[in-house]
Enzyme design. Sequence first.
Site, PDB file in Angstrom:
ATOM      1  N   ARG A   3      -3.877  23.411  15.185  1.00  0.00           N
ATOM      2  CA  ARG A   3      -2.956  22.330  15.562  1.00  0.00           C
ATOM      3  C   ARG A   3      -3.728  21.078  15.979  1.00  0.00           C
ATOM      4  NH1 ARG A   3       2.863  22.529  18.808  1.00  0.00           N
ATOM      5  NH2 ARG A   3       3.182  20.282  18.761  1.00  0.00           N
ATOM      6  N   ASN A  32      -4.667  15.753  15.615  1.00  0.00           N
ATOM      7  CA  ASN A  32      -5.254  14.707  16.458  1.00  0.00           C
ATOM      8  C   ASN A  32      -6.214  13.798  15.701  1.00  0.00           C
ATOM      9  OD1 ASN A  32      -3.876  15.731  18.674  1.00  0.00           O
ATOM     10  ND2 ASN A  32      -5.514  17.181  19.141  1.00  0.00           N
ATOM     11  N   HIS A  66       0.286   3.180  20.428  1.00  0.00           N
ATOM     12  CA  HIS A  66      -0.278   4.441  19.950  1.00  0.00           C
ATOM     13  C   HIS A  66      -0.650   4.442  18.458  1.00  0.00           C
ATOM     14  CE1 HIS A  66      -1.081   8.696  20.172  1.00  0.00           C
ATOM     15  NE2 HIS A  66      -0.314   8.876  19.115  1.00  0.00           N
ATOM     16  N   GLU A 111       0.785   6.993  12.332  1.00  0.00           N
ATOM     17  CA  GLU A 111       0.860   8.471  12.336  1.00  0.00           C
ATOM     18  C   GLU A 111       1.099   9.011  10.929  1.00  0.00           C
ATOM     19  OE1 GLU A 111       0.225  10.566  14.713  1.00  0.00           O
ATOM     20  OE2 GLU A 111       0.548   9.506  16.597  1.00  0.00           O
ATOM     21  N   HIS A 168      -7.130  10.396  17.030  1.00  0.00           N
ATOM     22  CA  HIS A 168      -6.651  10.332  18.410  1.00  0.00           C
ATOM     23  C   HIS A 168      -7.762  10.332  19.460  1.00  0.00           C
ATOM     24  CE1 HIS A 168      -2.838  10.925  16.480  1.00  0.00           C
ATOM     25  NE2 HIS A 168      -2.168  10.976  17.621  1.00  0.00           N
ATOM     26  N   HIS A 178      -7.035   7.383  21.742  1.00  0.00           N
ATOM     27  CA  HIS A 178      -6.650   7.435  23.157  1.00  0.00           C
ATOM     28  C   HIS A 178      -7.516   6.503  23.985  1.00  0.00           C
ATOM     29  CE1 HIS A 178      -4.521  11.577  22.852  1.00  0.00           C
ATOM     30  NE2 HIS A 178      -3.662  10.583  22.762  1.00  0.00           N
ATOM     31  N   ARG A 184      15.481  26.968  34.390  1.00  0.00           N
ATOM     32  CA  ARG A 184      14.461  27.685  33.595  1.00  0.00           C
ATOM     33  C   ARG A 184      14.683  27.551  32.090  1.00  0.00           C
ATOM     34  NH1 ARG A 184      15.563  31.305  37.644  1.00  0.00           N
ATOM     35  NH2 ARG A 184      14.075  31.105  39.361  1.00  0.00           N
ATOM     36  N   LYS A 225       6.397  20.040  21.895  1.00  0.00           N
ATOM     37  CA  LYS A 225       5.617  19.581  23.058  1.00  0.00           C
ATOM     38  C   LYS A 225       6.467  18.595  23.847  1.00  0.00           C
ATOM     39  CE  LYS A 225       0.777  19.657  21.620  1.00  0.00           C
ATOM     40  NZ  LYS A 225      -0.406  18.786  21.487  1.00  0.00           N
ATOM     41  N   LYS A 265       3.565  18.774   9.347  1.00  0.00           N
ATOM     42  CA  LYS A 265       3.447  19.184  10.751  1.00  0.00           C
ATOM     43  C   LYS A 265       3.915  20.630  10.904  1.00  0.00           C
ATOM     44  CE  LYS A 265       3.978  17.947  15.546  1.00  0.00           C
ATOM     45  NZ  LYS A 265       4.260  16.932  16.564  1.00  0.00           N
ATOM     46  N   GLU A 315      -1.436  25.179  20.113  1.00  0.00           N
ATOM     47  CA  GLU A 315      -2.683  24.410  19.993  1.00  0.00           C
ATOM     48  C   GLU A 315      -3.898  25.136  20.541  1.00  0.00           C
ATOM     49  OE1 GLU A 315      -2.276  20.198  20.493  1.00  0.00           O
ATOM     50  OE2 GLU A 315      -4.435  19.918  20.587  1.00  0.00           O
TER      51      GLU A 315
HETATM   52  N1  LIG Z   1       5.662  15.438  21.973  1.00  0.00           N
HETATM   53  C1  LIG Z   1       4.854  15.100  21.002  1.00  0.00           C
HETATM   54  O1  LIG Z   1       4.405  15.937  20.216  1.00  0.00           O
HETATM   55  C2  LIG Z   1       4.490  13.661  20.851  1.00  0.00           C
HETATM   56  C3  LIG Z   1       3.821  13.219  19.700  1.00  0.00           C
HETATM   57  C4  LIG Z   1       3.567  11.866  19.560  1.00  0.00           C
HETATM   58  C5  LIG Z   1       3.959  10.977  20.547  1.00  0.00           C
HETATM   59  N2  LIG Z   1       4.602  11.433  21.670  1.00  0.00           N
HETATM   60  C6  LIG Z   1       5.049  10.514  22.717  1.00  0.00           C
HETATM   61  O2  LIG Z   1       6.012   9.638  22.139  1.00  0.00           O
HETATM   62  C7  LIG Z   1       6.047   8.435  22.888  1.00  0.00           C
HETATM   63  C8  LIG Z   1       6.119   7.275  21.950  1.00  0.00           C
HETATM   64  O3  LIG Z   1       7.288   7.371  21.177  1.00  0.00           O
HETATM   65  P1  LIG Z   1       7.914   6.110  20.426  1.00  0.00           P
HETATM   66  O4  LIG Z   1       6.859   5.393  19.704  1.00  0.00           O
HETATM   67  O5  LIG Z   1       9.098   6.593  19.704  1.00  0.00           O
HETATM   68  O6  LIG Z   1       8.305   5.145  21.640  1.00  0.00           O
HETATM   69  P2  LIG Z   1       9.672   4.813  22.422  1.00  0.00           P
HETATM   70  O7  LIG Z   1      10.488   6.015  22.608  1.00  0.00           O
HETATM   71  O8  LIG Z   1       9.262   4.053  23.613  1.00  0.00           O
HETATM   72  O9  LIG Z   1      10.429   3.836  21.416  1.00  0.00           O
HETATM   73  C9  LIG Z   1       9.870   2.583  21.107  1.00  0.00           C
HETATM   74  C10 LIG Z   1      10.857   1.446  21.378  1.00  0.00           C
HETATM   75  O10 LIG Z   1      11.859   1.450  20.370  1.00  0.00           O
HETATM   76  C11 LIG Z   1      13.153   1.419  20.966  1.00  0.00           C
HETATM   77  N3  LIG Z   1      14.041   2.108  20.031  1.00  0.00           N
HETATM   78  C12 LIG Z   1      14.072   3.434  19.770  1.00  0.00           C
HETATM   79  N4  LIG Z   1      14.891   3.695  18.753  1.00  0.00           N
HETATM   80  C13 LIG Z   1      15.396   2.507  18.349  1.00  0.00           C
HETATM   81  C14 LIG Z   1      16.269   2.122  17.305  1.00  0.00           C
HETATM   82  N5  LIG Z   1      16.742   3.005  16.409  1.00  0.00           N
HETATM   83  N6  LIG Z   1      16.597   0.814  17.192  1.00  0.00           N
HETATM   84  C15 LIG Z   1      16.064  -0.089  18.042  1.00  0.00           C
HETATM   85  N7  LIG Z   1      15.206   0.204  19.027  1.00  0.00           N
HETATM   86  C16 LIG Z   1      14.870   1.492  19.173  1.00  0.00           C
HETATM   87  C17 LIG Z   1      12.961   2.069  22.300  1.00  0.00           C
HETATM   88  O11 LIG Z   1      13.959   1.687  23.212  1.00  0.00           O
HETATM   89  C18 LIG Z   1      11.589   1.563  22.709  1.00  0.00           C
HETATM   90  O12 LIG Z   1      11.702   0.286  23.264  1.00  0.00           O
HETATM   91  C19 LIG Z   1       4.820   8.450  23.774  1.00  0.00           C
HETATM   92  O13 LIG Z   1       5.199   8.677  25.096  1.00  0.00           O
HETATM   93  C20 LIG Z   1       3.990   9.616  23.243  1.00  0.00           C
HETATM   94  O14 LIG Z   1       3.232  10.234  24.254  1.00  0.00           O
HETATM   95  C21 LIG Z   1       4.869  12.754  21.825  1.00  0.00           C
HETATM   96 ZN   LIG Z   2      -0.137  10.532  17.892  1.00  0.00          ZN
END
Ligand SMILES: NC(=O)c1ccc[n+]([C@@H]2O[C@H](COP(=O)([O-])OP(=O)(O)OC[C@H]3O[C@@H](n4cnc5c(N)ncnc54)[C@H](O)[C@@H]3O)[C@@H](O)[C@H]2O)c1
Ligand SMILES: [Zn+2]
Length: 350
Positions: free
Chosen positions: A237, A241, A260, A184, A244, A248, A120, A142, A223, A233
């Site tokens: 919040r 988006n 993205h 972003e 987005h 999306h 939990r 999130k 943010k 949200e």
């Molecule tokens: N929770 C939220 O509020 C929120 C907001 C935006 C996006 N997201 C989520 O985030 C995800 C995308 O995140 P992302 O773009 O970081 O992708 P990711 O975590 O897949 O990272 C991108 C790539 O970079 C590599 N990598 C990471 N750090 C590295 C480093 N320092 N050196 C070399 N390689 C590295 C990873 O292994 C991966 O291959 C999506 O799933 C999206 O839904 C969540």
């Molecule tokens: Zn985004």
Amino acid sequence: MTRIHINASEPYDVIIESGAIGRIIDYIQPLKTKCQVIIVTDDNVAAHYLSAVKDQFEKAGYTVFDYVFPHGEASKNAAQLIDLIEYMAAQSLTRKDLLVALGGGVVGDMAGFAAATYLRGIDYVQIPTTLLSAVDSSVGGKTAVNLKAGKNLWGAFKQPILVLCDPDTLNTLPDTEWINGCGEIIKYGFLDVPDLLTHLENKPLLDHRHNVGQIIARCVQAKADIVEQDERESGVRALLNFGHTFGHGIEIASNFEIHHGYAVAIGMMLMAQGAVKENGLNPTVVDALKALLEAHQLPTSTSITKDALLAAAKHDKKSQGATITIVVPTSYGSSQLKTVTHEELANYLV
Ligand SMILES: NC(=O)c1ccc[n+]([C@@H]2O[C@H](COP(=O)([O-])OP(=O)(O)OC[C@H]3O[C@@H](n4cnc5c(N)ncnc54)[C@H](O)[C@@H]3O)[C@@H](O)[C@H]2O)c1
Ligand SMILES: [Zn+2]
């Protein structure tokens, strides 16, 4: 060092500091005395940073486990999450223990959700290592994994106890991931941060990467300002988006070939062009946005059809039956929320 306090239901700090990854214990110890720690990361990030992070915890007397899974969005699924939770249970982690999410948004979202639900809820720390996770996913609480029916459909709100961002870790990030994060970052400029847009015009981030810590801090503050007003949200919040709604649709229609941040860039352009037509936005805003995106090697148009984009918007979880709330730019540096019918949304696609 920049410290940004996030005044959420459970408050925490975001530390942005060059070299912080080598001083983790200095930041953890005041929050968490010796306990068991599970470091969750993906194989790419593990190759660069896992042993250094692990060593510091071990030297400081913590008992450390690690869980490394294959990189990529495809891993952010229910089966991988359950495998992680089972692993945590097999190590007998207790409610007093700590999870460390070391990686990009994929790691942060899945590990955060594990921390939200295991026993939990246990404490967790975000150590973002991508530009996107530094400016966006690591802050705001999130967490989620994807289901077959769509992205981020199974999740929870869970605030970390600390976000530790070391801009030096971005040095190993491929260019495509830098560009992805820039999508972003430019979005934040339209959330009442016009100075960010001017700064990026004068010094495009891709050519001035040493400035990244400062830029991350500006985005995290933006943010924080929004999340503090509306943690779950139900209102403002949704401004986060911008770009987005159509973004999306572009991700889905391209089978996630378009990443993205790239999709958000196109989504912002489409929405700005629509705002010129529908809301009398000054067309110079579109020209300025286009130039800024191009300076960051981001795309500004798509061959994906209007019908495909509208169909995706209709099924978006932000859609409320017949209407959808969209983020419409009102000037170069500000936006507003507007609730429109799906027919009205169609008019935005020029
Ligand atoms: N929770 C939220 O509020 C929120 C907001 C935006 C996006 N997201 C989520 O985030 C995800 C995308 O995140 P992302 O773009 O970081 O992708 P990711 O975590 O897949 O990272 C991108 C790539 O970079 C590599 N990598 C990471 N750090 C590295 C480093 N320092 N050196 C070399 N390689 C590295 C990873 O292994 C991966 O291959 C999506 O799933 C999206 O839904 C969540
Ligand atoms: Zn985004």
